[in-house]
Design an enzyme around this catalytic site. Structure first.
Site, PDB file in Angstrom:
ATOM      1  N   HIS A  36       0.821  -1.221   0.000  1.00 33.71           N
ATOM      2  CA  HIS A  36       0.000   0.000   0.000  1.00 33.71           C
ATOM      3  C   HIS A  36       0.850   1.264   0.000  1.00 33.71           C
ATOM      4  CE1 HIS A  36       0.226   1.063   4.334  1.00 33.71           C
ATOM      5  NE2 HIS A  36       0.119  -0.219   4.596  1.00 33.71           N
TER       6      HIS A  36
ATOM      7  N   GLU B 236      -4.857   2.492   2.691  1.00 33.83           N
ATOM      8  CA  GLU B 236      -4.996   1.298   3.537  1.00 33.83           C
ATOM      9  C   GLU B 236      -5.159   1.708   4.994  1.00 33.83           C
ATOM     10  OE1 GLU B 236      -3.808  -1.965   6.224  1.00 33.83           O
ATOM     11  OE2 GLU B 236      -2.797  -0.052   6.010  1.00 33.83           O
ATOM     12  N   GLU B 237      -4.341   2.679   5.421  1.00 35.39           N
ATOM     13  CA  GLU B 237      -4.269   3.010   6.846  1.00 35.39           C
ATOM     14  C   GLU B 237      -5.532   3.679   7.376  1.00 35.39           C
ATOM     15  OE1 GLU B 237      -2.010   1.937   8.679  1.00 35.39           O
ATOM     16  OE2 GLU B 237      -0.142   1.740   7.566  1.00 35.39           O
TER      17      GLU B 237
ATOM     18  N   HIS C 148       4.452   2.783  12.446  1.00 32.48           N
ATOM     19  CA  HIS C 148       3.555   3.856  12.906  1.00 32.48           C
ATOM     20  C   HIS C 148       4.258   4.813  13.870  1.00 32.48           C
ATOM     21  CE1 HIS C 148      -0.520   1.703  11.889  1.00 32.48           C
ATOM     22  NE2 HIS C 148       0.395   1.528  10.944  1.00 32.48           N
TER      23      HIS C 148
END
Lengths: 314, 314
Positions: free
Chosen positions: B126, B172-173, B271
């Site tokens: 992604h 995606e996130e 992250h």
């Protein structure tokens, strides 16, 4: 731990972490000034430290007349990569302030000697720390084990022949003015200072102790260290290095010591936002307290004090 | 990698890092909403992740009507300790903004099939990432190895029987809207999607591949994996998990796959501000590209496609 010129003279034997730091920290200590002398309008120094978690690292730096800051290792890599591709323009927003001096103090406590109270053995760490983290490893741990040395003596009902002086030095990081003031205040009684110990390399497992002393002292130091064999802390090495606050005493002939800590991980955290209490392992902290307690008690209670360190050794 | 409800159903077999994340991330994903329902005026969530470098960790969270943020593990410890000593008052300054939606795109490239160009094997990662770091491991690495799968086919002069479709998924996130749009756009041709692969767990050494498929597919998948034995990537495990963007295809019967990466260190960085390019080991990235290339080429060139995954397995 403060960068100082003596790093260049002394071997750093308490683990490769310290050796690596010694090599790298010169760029933080002298880089901005050197950059200014070469005509730079600002200086960015790659973070000194071992971890790859994008943490900037602070610390003492020679004052330059240009803006100066540390960038993380990752961002230093990025800047270097971009520089290869063309001209890099950076906009710096730096917000340091130099505030007026405030009065602060060394904190000193004596466990008074039984027979020679005028003779002093110092067990110490430093009280100040950099402001990104909470200073747990640099150097609350050092202060804790110094206090614990006297505390263990009291708990065990041991009053040494000489005075065990616990000192939490002020202002190690920013010029060692606590140490300088002590040297001035006690200059007349320095001959009665028979030994000084400082812990300023965190609280990881100790392997023994290091320092600077007359070679004639080695046999008795090895006897003392043998007591610490059960915790694997029985190495003795005359590295010439102790701690920034007690180094001036070494110049006056006082034998100086520091626990020899496993420093592999110390520089991953020190002078960064991640220097917090969770980095202290209680068992390893206790091992360091054992080194400080055994060494300081032995030095304060042995029949004859160690020989003074002759100036010719420096 | 996005938290989603399926984590609760699926076993996470690609290393204990993923298992630990699965357990912890529920608090980030649902904590603020649960706190609000219990009457909280704000919610602070302990950082999800493995490192102790005082890095806050971001990620998807169910929208709550109260201020919510992540605090580092170290600061969470401190708050917990202070709470034991009495009432803790905190002043939160949070600055998040929800900006208007902008049009963005999945990026799609086809290596057209030699005999059955209408039949599709997807190799994907992604394109979007969280904004603290640069998204090198989550998930530029996945996009890179997906692109490299097609690139290696071209370099080797291999045109598979079916079309090898490289996709860099968008969003995606933050809700998988790229994947959702693809599913809507291609719903009529889903029966022609014979397999889908996504890499979304970094670029550490791959041990093989995982996924969700009809058990009858296992013998041929083991044959494919055997090709990867020279790099130690020949394990095959039907974990039921693949990647957030291709999971919807699994519901439509498409066999889905993901490299089985060593995830021990992934959640130390993902992250966080430390998700930067230096975390990618070129050799291990190449190993992941080999897994993606071998698997996607084999699935696109085998005589018969794998059986569809029966709905009864879900």
């Amino acid at each position: 731990m403060l960068f100082n010129e003596k790093f260049d003279k002394h071997m750093a034997a308490a683990g490769h972490g310290l050796e690596a730091y010694e090599t790298a920290v010169a760029y933080r200590g002298r880089g901005p000034l050197a950059a200014q002398q070469l005509g730079a309008s600002a200086a960015l120094v790659r973070t000194v430290g071992g971890a790859d978690f994008r943490l900037p690292h602070t610390g003492n730096s020679a004052r330059a007349g240009i803006p100066a800051a540390a960038v993380t290792a990752e961002d230093a890599d990025l800047i270097a990569d971009l520089s290869k591709q063309g001209r890099v323009v950076m906009h710096l927003v730096l917000t340091p302030q130099t505030l007026p001096d405030e009065v602060s103090y060394n904190v000193i406590a004596d466990l008074r000697g039984r027979e020679h109270p005028e003779q002093i053995v110092i067990a110490s760490g430093h009280l100040d720390s950099w402001d990104l983290g909470t200073g747990a490893i640099d150097d609350a741990a050092g202060v804790a084990v110094a206090m614990q040395a006297a505390n263990l003596c009291e708990q065990l009902g041991l009053q040494p022949s000489r005075t065990l002086r616990v000192i939490a030095w002020m202002n190690e990081e920013n010029g060692s003015r606590g140490s300088t003031a002590y040297m001035a205040d006690y200059k007349d009684s320095l001959p009665n200072h028979v030994a000084a110990i400082e812990s300023d390399l965190g609280a990881n497992h100790p392997l023994g102790f290091v320092g600077f002393w007359d070679p004639g002292a080695l046999p008795v130091l090895k006897e003392i260290a043998a007591t610490l064999a059960p915790i694997g802390a029985n190495l003795v090495e005359a590295t010439g290095e102790s701690g920034a606050d007690i180094d001036p005493m070494a110049d006056a002939g006082v034998p100086v010591f520091s626990p020899m800590q496993d420093s592999r991980f110390y520089f991953n955290y020190h002078h960064s936002a991640a220097d917090t209490l969770d980095k202290i392992d209680p068992r390893e902290l206790a091992e360091n307290a054992a080194v400080m307690a055994v060494l300081s008690y032995a030095l304060a209670d042995m029949r004859q004090p160690l020989p003074r360190t002759p100036p010719s050794l420096k």
